[in-house]
Design a protein around this motif. Structure first.
Motif, short mmCIF file in Angstrom:
data_model
loop_
_atom_site.label_atom_id
_atom_site.label_comp_id
_atom_site.label_asym_id
_atom_site.label_seq_id
_atom_site.Cartn_x
_atom_site.Cartn_y
_atom_site.Cartn_z
N GLY A 1 0.82 -1.21 0.00
CA GLY A 1 0.00 0.00 0.00
C GLY A 1 0.84 1.25 0.00
N ARG A 2 1.88 1.26 0.78
CA ARG A 2 2.78 2.41 0.84
C ARG A 2 3.42 2.66 -0.51
N SER A 3 3.88 1.59 -1.16
CA SER A 3 4.57 1.73 -2.43
C SER A 3 3.64 2.21 -3.54
N VAL A 4 2.39 1.73 -3.53
CA VAL A 4 1.43 2.15 -4.56
C VAL A 4 1.17 3.65 -4.47
N ILE A 5 0.95 4.16 -3.26
CA ILE A 5 0.67 5.58 -3.11
C ILE A 5 1.89 6.43 -3.45
N VAL A 6 3.06 5.98 -3.03
CA VAL A 6 4.28 6.73 -3.35
C VAL A 6 4.50 6.74 -4.86
N HIS A 7 4.24 5.60 -5.51
CA HIS A 7 4.38 5.55 -6.97
C HIS A 7 3.38 6.47 -7.66
N GLU A 8 2.23 6.69 -7.03
CA GLU A 8 1.21 7.58 -7.60
C GLU A 8 1.68 9.03 -7.60
N VAL A 9 2.35 9.44 -6.53
CA VAL A 9 2.78 10.84 -6.43
C VAL A 9 4.21 11.03 -6.95
N ALA A 10 4.92 9.94 -7.17
CA ALA A 10 6.28 10.02 -7.70
C ALA A 10 6.43 8.94 -8.78
N PRO A 11 5.86 9.18 -9.97
CA PRO A 11 5.93 8.18 -11.04
C PRO A 11 7.36 7.73 -11.32
N ARG A 12 7.46 6.46 -11.67
CA ARG A 12 8.74 5.80 -11.97
C ARG A 12 9.58 5.56 -10.72
N ARG A 13 9.00 5.85 -9.55
CA ARG A 13 9.71 5.57 -8.30
C ARG A 13 8.73 4.97 -7.31
N GLY A 14 9.26 4.37 -6.25
CA GLY A 14 8.44 3.95 -5.13
C GLY A 14 8.12 2.47 -5.03
N LEU A 15 8.35 1.69 -6.10
CA LEU A 15 7.95 0.28 -6.07
C LEU A 15 9.08 -0.67 -5.65
N ALA A 16 10.26 -0.15 -5.43
CA ALA A 16 11.39 -1.03 -5.08
C ALA A 16 11.13 -1.86 -3.82
N PRO A 17 10.51 -1.31 -2.76
CA PRO A 17 10.26 -2.15 -1.57
C PRO A 17 9.35 -3.34 -1.86
N VAL A 18 8.45 -3.21 -2.83
CA VAL A 18 7.59 -4.35 -3.17
C VAL A 18 8.42 -5.48 -3.74
N TRP A 19 9.30 -5.16 -4.69
CA TRP A 19 10.13 -6.20 -5.28
C TRP A 19 11.08 -6.81 -4.25
N ALA A 20 11.60 -5.99 -3.36
CA ALA A 20 12.47 -6.52 -2.30
C ALA A 20 11.69 -7.45 -1.38
N THR A 21 10.44 -7.09 -1.06
CA THR A 21 9.61 -7.93 -0.20
C THR A 21 9.31 -9.27 -0.88
#
Length: 209
Positions: free
Chosen positions: A160-180
């Motif tokens: 959830g955190r990564s999705v919202i961060v990716h929404e306000v900062a396109p092309r960033r924010g999804l790295a924690p999902v892949w690490a998880t």
């Protein structure tokens, strides 16, 4: 309105409908006329405006030590699991000489430390999620994913955190999902290997009796 006998009737006017319709009916001083007043228009209450999420600056940080620690914390009990090497014993119980696993060979001090580490990781993750949520707010993220979701699941908060961060900062924010995802796959593989080793050890103990 019901007027009792021998009582003075009220003067003409609009009164609440005695039938309970919620409207006002005209009383002519002697009887109800069946004329109803138009319902009062009630202006709609202004809706609370929800502040839209706006894009943040490309220089604004979207990762911090809190989120990466949350992602890595499950490795702690996983490492302890790898060092937990119980000597499984089989004992014979009952008049029928039934062979069963000796619980004392499993529930040892390292086992309880392993369980305690899981609860500790859960509590520390909640604290770090709050710090991460607060830092995102201070860095300009409007309504970041609430930290309390971590009580449901660490993975739920990270996603959830990564999705919202990716929404306000396109092309960033999804790295924690892949690490998880990577940590989860590693955990499944290592736990599977550990359980296979324990089952094999138990089978050897049973065969030697």
């Amino acid at each position: 309105m019901t007027v009792p006998p021998n009582s003075s009737a009220p003067g003409p006017g609009w009164y609440p409908d005695p039938a309970g319709s919620g409207r006002l009916q005209w009383w002519n001083g002697a009887a109800w006329t069946g004329q109803f007043s138009a319902p009062h228009f009630q202006a709609p209450q202004p809706q609370r405006m929800v502040e839209p999420r706006r894009r943040i600056s490309d220089r604004a940080p979207v990762y911090n030590a809190y989120i990466w620690t949350i992602v890595a914390l499950p490795l702690v009990p996983l490492i302890m699991l790898m060092f937990w090497n119980p000597v499984l014993r089989v004992r014979t119980v009952g008049a029928r000489q039934v062979q069963t696993l000796d619980p004392a060979s499993i529930f040892t001090v390292p086992y309880f430390l392993l369980v305690a580490s899981g609860f500790l990781v859960w509590g520390v993750s909640a604290f770090l999620a709050y710090l991460d949520w607060d830092k995102l707010r201070r860095d300009g993220v409007v309504r970041p994913f609430h930290w309390a979701w971590v009580f449901l699941s660490r993975e739920v908060y990270v996603i959830g955190r990564s999705v919202i961060v990716h929404e306000v900062a396109p092309r960033r924010g999804l790295a924690p999902v892949w690490a998880t995802i990577g940590v989860t796959i590693l955990a499944v593989v290592l736990v599977g290997l550990k359980m296979s080793a324990l089952v094999s050890s138990l089978a050897n103990q049973a065969a030697s009796i």
